[in-house]
Design an enzyme around this catalytic site. Structure first.
Site, PDB file in Angstrom:
ATOM      1  N   GLU A   1      24.077  -2.479  -7.304  1.00 10.45           N
ATOM      2  CA  GLU A   1      24.811  -3.329  -8.248  1.00 10.45           C
ATOM      3  C   GLU A   1      24.664  -4.811  -7.955  1.00 10.45           C
ATOM      4  OE1 GLU A   1      28.957  -1.745  -9.080  1.00 10.45           O
ATOM      5  OE2 GLU A   1      28.259  -0.450  -7.490  1.00 10.45           O
TER       6      GLU A   1
ATOM      7  N   ASP B   1      27.956   1.762  -6.247  1.00 10.96           N
ATOM      8  CA  ASP B   1      29.067   2.123  -5.363  1.00 10.96           C
ATOM      9  C   ASP B   1      29.518   3.561  -5.577  1.00 10.96           C
ATOM     10  OD1 ASP B   1      29.087  -0.326  -4.124  1.00 10.96           O
ATOM     11  OD2 ASP B   1      30.551  -1.196  -5.494  1.00 10.96           O
TER      12      ASP B   1
ATOM     13  N   ASP C   1      32.383   5.009  -5.993  1.00 12.14           N
ATOM     14  CA  ASP C   1      33.646   5.326  -6.646  1.00 12.14           C
ATOM     15  C   ASP C   1      33.386   5.643  -8.118  1.00 12.14           C
ATOM     16  OD1 ASP C   1      33.007   2.858  -7.639  1.00 12.14           O
ATOM     17  OD2 ASP C   1      34.700   1.804  -6.755  1.00 12.14           O
TER      18      ASP C   1
ATOM     19  N   GLU D   1      33.852   3.896 -10.817  1.00 13.98           N
ATOM     20  CA  GLU D   1      33.189   2.848 -11.580  1.00 13.98           C
ATOM     21  C   GLU D   1      31.715   2.754 -11.210  1.00 13.98           C
ATOM     22  OE1 GLU D   1      34.261  -1.614 -13.193  1.00 13.98           O
ATOM     23  OE2 GLU D   1      35.392  -0.751 -11.544  1.00 13.98           O
TER      24      GLU D   1
ATOM     25  N   TYR E   1      33.171   0.373   2.759  1.00 13.28           N
ATOM     26  CA  TYR E   1      33.544   0.093   1.372  1.00 13.28           C
ATOM     27  C   TYR E   1      35.039  -0.186   1.265  1.00 13.28           C
ATOM     28  CZ  TYR E   1      33.362   0.474  -3.710  1.00 13.28           C
ATOM     29  OH  TYR E   1      33.426   0.210  -5.053  1.00 13.28           O
TER      30      TYR E   1
ATOM     31  N   ARG F   1      37.102  -0.379  -1.447  1.00  9.78           N
ATOM     32  CA  ARG F   1      37.959   0.225  -2.472  1.00  9.78           C
ATOM     33  C   ARG F   1      38.162   1.683  -2.108  1.00  9.78           C
ATOM     34  NH1 ARG F   1      34.348  -2.894  -5.453  1.00  9.78           N
ATOM     35  NH2 ARG F   1      35.305  -4.760  -6.330  1.00  9.78           N
TER      36      ARG F   1
ATOM     37  N   HIS G   1      35.260   8.136   1.149  1.00  7.99           N
ATOM     38  CA  HIS G   1      35.506   9.194   2.122  1.00  7.99           C
ATOM     39  C   HIS G   1      36.255   8.706   3.345  1.00  7.99           C
ATOM     40  CE1 HIS G   1      32.293   7.134   4.126  1.00  7.99           C
ATOM     41  NE2 HIS G   1      32.305   7.974   5.141  1.00  7.99           N
TER      42      HIS G   1
END
Length: 1004
Positions: free
Chosen positions: A32, A119, A121, A123, A346, A348, A393
Site C-alpha cells: 500500500e 495490510d 486487516d 481494509e 502492525y 491496528r 495476530h
C-alpha cells in the site's frame, strides 16, 4: 516506475524467498505505502518487483460530478450504490490513481505471479480485492500477509502466501456501503433542519452524542458542600516516620459524607450519612485540641500487582495521550511511521497476545537488563475476548526476533522525536508484560478520641509500601488525574502502629470541599468509553475524533473535549427522530452483525437489503426490524420542526422566562420572550463552554443586545452611534436614516477598549479614522494614520509604515511621521513585536517557544514552525505540552518539500526521445533508448486542505547494471505523500468532497 523498486541480488540472494513456484518465476509484490517499498525489496530476491498502490486505488463517487454520465439518470446514482440491484457499489478509479493503475498494469506484463501484500486487516484485504478487480491480472494471484517489516517476517510471508479471504472483503465492503447509505440518507436532513454542510456518520454521530451527554450532565450538576478535618498525627519520637496524615471519617459512629456520597442533584444518596457544616467542623477541631487519641484498629495486608498487557491500538492511544500528551491522530501517524520503517509490529490490532518469538525476546531482554528475579517464572499471555474480529495476530510490540532498546534505535530515528518517544513507550510496556509481579503491603489505621464537647471522633489513615518493584522497575502506567487515580508505584508510609497505642494530633485543620461535575472527556477517556460501549473499532477511533473536531461538533479546551451548540442541536434531532441510529446498544449490535459477515455466518446482500429496506436482520428493535434505514429517515423528515430542534432550553430567569440557546445560520445566540411577546436576543461567545453558561452570564450578554449598545448621537451628523459585538470582534458603527443607502462608518475597538466602558467620545474618534496627519512636502501625497487588521500604521500613497502604539494614531505629528518615512523601509515583515508570552525551552528540541500575536490571532512558534492557537486555547493558560502538540500537528500538515528534478545525463550510446514530464492535464512519453528501458521516478504528491497538487514525473535512465530506486515519503495528518496511509484510514481523502461523502467515507 513510480513507487517501485526492482530488486537485484547477487549470488546466493537470487533464489531467496522464491515461493512455491520455483526460483525462476518473476513476481510482482504490491504494497500500500511507498514507504515500505524499498525496505521490503531489500529483503527479497532479484525475482521480485515491489510496487506501491499508494493506498486505495478506487472508491465510491465523491460527488455528483464523479458519477459517469450513463448512470446520472438512475434513482440510486446519488448514493453511488445500486440499491435496486443487490447493492452493487459503483467503484471508480480516482483521477490521481489512474497513472498508478497504468504503471501496475505495465509491471504485470513482466511477471509470472502477483503477490498482493496489503495490510493484514479487513481494509487491507479490501484494498487487495480492489487491486484484483481493477488490474484483472492474467497470471496467478496470491495474498502475502505480514505483521512486521523484518527480513524473517517478509521472507516467511513470501514463502507462505494464501488466497484472498472473501469473507473479510465482504465485511469491509459492507461497512463501506453501510457508511455511505447512512451518511447520504441522514446528512441531507441535517442540512435542511439544522445547518448546511453538516454530516452524520454511523460512529461519528454516536461519538458526538457521548460527548454531548457528558456536557448535559455537567449542566444539570448541582454542587454540594461538605466539611471534614485533616489532622497531622504524631506517633512519638521512636516512630518512623514520626508524623503522618489522617482524616476525620466518623462522628459518634455516623459516617461523614465525602464527594461520592452525593448525587448529581447535590443531595445525599444515603440519608444515614452525616454532612458536616463549616461551623460544626471548626467547633469540633477546637474541641479536639489536646484530646487523648488512641489507635483503635490496625489492618495490614500484602498486595500483588500484575503487569499490564502489551499494547493494542486503543490502549496505545490512551497511554500516549496520558503519558506523552499525544492526540490519537498523532499517535497513529507516529506508529505508522515506526511500522513502515520496521521498528514495531502492525499498529491496528485488538489483540494483546505475543508470539513465542516475542515472548522469548521480551523475557531475555528483561533478564539482561534487570536480573533473573525480575522476570516472571512463566511466560505471560494476555488473552482477551475480542468483540470485533478485526485484530492482527499479535499485540503492538518492537519488531524482530530480538528487541532493540530505545538507545539502540535513537540514532536511526534521528530528528523523529515523536517516533523515539512512542517506540520507547511500546518497548517498555512489552518488556514489563513479561516481568514479575510487584509486591507490597497496605496498612489501614483507625484512630479514635473524644472531643471536649463529648463527640467520639474517628480518624482514618492508610499507607502503602512496595517491598518488591517487579515490573514497576521497567514501566508504570499513567493514571487520569481528573479521575482521582493513584499511580501503581506511589508509596505512602505509615509508622508501625499497634492497637491502643497513644498518638497526638498537633495539627487539626477544618477542610471544606465541593463536589465536582463529571470530568469532560479527553481523547484518551473517550477512546476508552467507546471501546467499553463496543462502538466502532479501535483502529478508527483516531479518525473519528479528528472528524468530529473538523466538523465543528467538538472543540478542545486544553485536553478536554467540549461539544459545540451545533452538536447539541444535531444530537437532539437524532435522539428525537432517529433514536436507533445513535442508540449505544444498537450501534454496538451493528458491529456484531458486521462481524458475522466477516466470519461467513451472514450473507452480505441479504443483510444489506434488510438493513436498508427493512427485514429480519439484527436483534429485536434493530434498524432493519424497525423498517429499514430508508423508511426510518424518509418517514420522519416532515415531522421535524427546525425551530424546536435548534432551540436548547437552558434555565429560567428571575421572572420565570425561559432562556434558550438558538443555533442560527451565523452561529449560536441567546433568546427569551419579553412581557410584550417580543424577543430579546444576545450574541453568544463561541468559546464559552455550554456548562459555563449561567444566568448571570446570560444577563450580562442580554445587557449588550445584538442590535448594539447605544452610545449617543453624533453631534455633526445626528446619527445614532452604537457599540456592537461582531463575528470578528467588537466595533462601533453609526445607524443611518431609513432609505439612506450610503455605507455607514465603522471602526474596530482598540485593544485598550471594551464594549462595557467605551464612550461616545471614544467611538467618534474611531469613526473619524483614517486621520489626516498632513502632506508630504516632497511628493505632495497625503499621510494618514489608520487602525488596520494588523495594528496601527501610517499610509502615504502605497507606502505603509507600522506605528508602535495605538495612541500614536491620534497623536502623531507630521514631523514625527516624516522621520518615520525618512528611515529605510523594512522589507517583508515589520519589525518583530515582543511576544505575548514566553513558554520556555521545548524539552526535545531545546528551542525556545513563545506565543506571538499574528494577523489571524495568537500563535505559538519555535522560530521555524508557527501554529495558531485553537478555539479553547488561551494565551495565559497554554501549557508547554499543548504548545508542543500544536507545533507537531502543524509540522505534520506542512506540505512536503519539492525535490529538484534530477539532471538528465546523456551518452553516445543512448538516444533519448525526450523527458517525460507529467503535469496537470498533460502527459508526455517516457524516454526510450536502444536496448535500455527507462523508468520513471515519481516525486511526492502533496495533498493539503482542499487543494490537490499534481505529482511530477521525471525520467531516469535504467541500464543493465543499475536500476533506479523510487523515493519514498511518509504521510501525516492532512498531507499525503505518494498515497501512503493516514491514521486509522487508508486511501485518499479530499476536503473538496461533500459533507455527506466525508461522513461516510472510511471514518464511520
Amino acid at each position: 516506475m513510480a513507487g517501485s523498486t526492482r530488486t537485484k541480488k547477487a549470488g546466493g540472494d537470487a533464489g531467496r524467498a522464491s515461493g512455491s513456484a520455483g526460483s525462476a518465476a518473476r513476481r510482482l509484490v504490491i504494497v500500500e505505502s511507498p514507504t515500505k517499498v524499498k525496505k521490503i525489496a531489500a529483503f527479497l530476491g532479484s525475482n521480485f518487483i515491489v510496487e506501491s498502490s499508494r493506498g486505495h486505488i478506487r472508491d465510491l463517487p465523491r460527488n455528483a460530478k464523479d458519477v459517469p454520465e450513463k448512470y446520472k439518470g438512475q434513482s440510486w446514482a446519488r448514493l453511488g450504490v445500486n440499491v435496486e440491484n443487490d447493492f452493487e457499489p459503483l467503484y471508480l478509479v480516482s483521477s490521481d490513481k489512474k497513472a498508478t493503475v497504468t504503471e501496475l498494469k505495465e509491471a504485470l506484463k513482466q511477471v509470472d505471479e502477483v503477490y498482493l501484500a496489503t495490510d493484514g486487516d479487513r481494509e487491507g484485504e479490501a484494498i487487495a480485492w480492489h487491486l484484483l478487480e481493477t488490474l484483472k491480472p492474467k497470471v496467478p494471484v496470491r495474498r502475502m500477509v505480514f505483521h512486521e517489516i523484518t527480513e524473517s517476517a517478509i521472507q516467511a510471508a513470501a514463502e507462505n502466501p494464501r488466497d484472498l479471504d472473501q469473507n473479510l472483503v465482504d465485511a469491509q465492503e459492507t461497512r463501506r456501503i453501510v457508511d455511505r447509505l447512512y451518511g447520504y440518507e441522514v446528512s441531507p436532513v441535517l442540512w435542511k433542519k439544522v445547518m448546511p454542510k453538516l454530516s452524520a456518520g454511523r460512529v461519528q454521530s454516536v461519538a458526538t452524542r457521548v460527548v454531548v451527554e457528558r456536557e448535559r450532565e455537567r449542566i444539570k450538576f448541582v454542587p454540594a458542600e461538605y466539611w471534614d478535618i485533616g489532622a497531622t498525627m504524631d506517633a512519638g519520637a521512636d516512630a518512623s516516620p514520626r508524623r503522618f496524615g489522617a482524616r476525620l471519617v466518623s462522628v459518634d459512629g455516623a459516617k461523614l459524607a465525602t464527594g461520592r456520597d452525593f448525587g448529581q442533584d447535590g443531595q445525599l444518596k444515603n440519608g444515614e450519612t452525616r454532612v458536616l457544616t463549616e461551623s460544626e467542623a471548626r467547633a469540633l477541631a477546637t474541641s479536639l485540641e489536646d484530646a487523648q487519641l488512641n489507635v483503635s484498629s490496625v489492618e495490614e495486608k500484602p498486595y500483588t500487582r500484575r503487569p499490564y498487557p502489551p499494547f493494542m491500538t486503543s490502549t496505545l492511544q490512551q497511554e500516549a495521550s496520558r503519558k506523552l500528551r499525544f492526540s490519537a491522530d498523532r499517535t497513529m501517524r507516529t506508529a505508522q511511521r515506526l511500522y513502515e520503517n520496521g521498528y514495531i509490529t502492525y499498529m491496528r490490532t485488538d489483540s494483546t497476545t505475543l508470539s513465542e518469538t516475542a515472548l522469548s525476546a521480551s523475557r531475555n531482554q528483561a533478564r539482561d537488563l534487570y536480573g533473573e528475579q525480575y522476570v516472571s517464572p512463566q511466560a505471560r499471555q494476555y488473552n482477551r475476548k475480542v468483540k470485533n474480529a478485526q485484530e492482527a495476530h499479535e499485540a503492538i510490540r518492537p519488531a524482530g526476533e530480538s528487541f532493540r532498546t530505545p538507545g539502540e534505535v535513537a540514532a536511526e530515528l534521528g530528528n523523529d522525536v515523536d517516533g523515539f518517544k512512542l517506540y520507547e513507550l511500546i518497548w517498555q510496556r512489552t518488556i514489563a508484560s513479561q516481568m514479575a509481579d510487584a509486591k507490597g503491603t497496605t496498612m489501614s489505621v483507625r484512630i479514635t478520641g473524644n472531643a471536649s464537647s463529648g463527640e467520639e471522633c474517628t480518624f482514618a489513615a492508610s499507607g502503602r509500601t512496595i517491598t518488591f518493584q517487579g515490573f514497576l522497575k521497567a514501566y508504570v502506567e499513567s493514571v487520569d488525574a481528573e479521575a482521582g487515580g493513584e499511580a501503581d508505584d506511589a508509596e505512602s508510609r505509615l509508622p508501625n502502629l499497634v492497637q491502643d497505642q497513644a498518638v497526638t494530633a498537633p495539627e487539626l485543620e477544618p477542610d471544606g470541599h465541593t463536589t465536582n461535575p463529571p470530568p469532560r472527556f479527553t481523547e484518551a477517556s473517550l477512546v476508552k468509553n467507546l471501546e467499553e460501549l463496543g462502538i466502532g473499532r479501535p483502529s478508527t477511533y483516531a479518525s473519528i475524533i479528528s472528524t468530529v473536531q473538523e466538523r465543528g461538533y467538538v472543540w478542545r479546551k486544553g485536553s478536554a473535549l467540549v461539544p459545540s451548540w451545533i452538536a447539541f442541536a444535531v444530537v437532539g434531532l437524532m435522539e428525537q427522530h432517529f433514536g436507533r441510529l445513535v442508540d449505544y446498544h444498537f450501534t454496538a449490535a451493528l458491529e456484531d452483525e458486521l462481524d458475522r459477515i466477516a466470519e461467513g455466518r451472514e450473507e452480505r446482500t441479504g443483510w444489506l437489503k434488510g438493513f436498508y429496506f427493512g427485514g429480519n436482520v439484527g436483534p429485536e428493535g434493530s434498524i432493519g426490524r424497525a423498517g429499514g434505514l430508508k423508511n426510518l429517515v424518509g418517514s420522519s423528515v416532515e415531522e421535524i420542526d427546525p425551530r424546536a430542534i435548534n432551540s436548547i432550553p437552558m434555565f429560567d430567569d428571575e421572572e420565570g422566562r425561559t432562556v434558550y440557546v438558538r443555533v442560527g445560520r451565523y452561529g449560536p445566540y441567546l433568546e427569551r420572550t419579553l412581557e410584550d411577546e417580543s424577543s430579546q436576543r444576545a450574541n453568544l461567545p463561541e468559546d464559552l463552554p455550554p456548562d459555563e453558561l449561567t444566568l448571570q452570564i446570560a444577563e450580562k450578554l442580554f445587557a449588550t443586545p445584538m442590535e448594539g449598545r447605544s452610545l449617543g448621537t453624533d453631534p455633526e451628523t445626528g446619527h445614532e452611534v452604537v457599540a456592537k459585538e461582531g463575528r470578528f470582534g467588537p466595533y462601533v458603527t453609526e445607524i443611518l436614516p431609513e432609505g439612506d443607502k450610503s455605507k455607514p462608518r465603522t471602526g474596530s475597538l482598540l485593544k485598550s477598549m471594551s464594549l462595557d466602558t467605551i464612550t461616545l467620545e471614544d467611538a467618534l474618534k474611531l469613526l473619524s479614522l483614517p486621520r489626516v496627519v498632513g502632506t508630504d512636502p516632497e511628493s505632495g501625497n497625503e499621510i494618514t494614520a489608520q487602525n488596520g487588521r494588523y495594528g496601527p500604521y501610517l499610509k502615504k500613497g502605497t507606502d505603509s509604515r507600522s506605528l508602535e502604539t495605538e495612541e500614536q494614531i491620534f497623536s502623531i505629528t507630521l514631523e514625527e511621521a516624516l522621520k518615520i518615512y525618512a528611515q529605510p523601509k523594512q522589507r517583508g515583515r515589520r519589525a518583530a513585536t515582543p511576544p505575548l508570552r514566553e513558554l520556555g525551552t521545548e524539552p526535545d528540541t531545546g528551542k525556545e517557544l513563545v506565543i506571538k500575536d499574528g494577523r489571524f490571532g495568537p500563535y505559538v512558534t519555535d522560530g521555524e514552525t508557527n501554529a495558531s492557537l485553537r478555539k479553547g486555547d488561551s494565551v495565559e493558560e497554554l501549557a508547554m505540552d499543548r504548545a508542543v502538540e500544536l507545533l507537531a500537528e502543524r509540522r505534520a500538515k506542512a506540505p512536503a518539500k519539492k525535490k529538484a528534478p534530477a539532471k538528465k545525463s546523456t551518452s553516445t550510446s543512448t538516444k533519448s526521445t525526450g523527458s517525460a514530464t507529467k503535469s496537470t492535464g498533460a502527459k508526455s512519453t517516457a524516454s526510450k533508448s536502444t536496448g535500455t528501458k527507462s523508468t520513471a521516478t515519481k516525486s511526492t504528491a502533496t495533498k493539503s486542505t482542499g487543494t490537490k497538487s499534481t505529482a511530477k514525473k521525471t525520467t531516469a535512465t535504467k541500464s543493465t547494471a543499475s536500476k533506479s530506486t523510487k523515493s519514498t515519503a511518509s504521510k501525516s495528518t492532512a498531507s499525503k505523500s505518494n498515497g501512503s496511509k493516514s491514521t486509522g484510514s487508508k486511501g485518499t481523502t479530499s476536503k473538496a468532497r461533500s459533507a455527506a461523502s466525508n461522513s461516510s467515507s472510511g471514518s464511520e
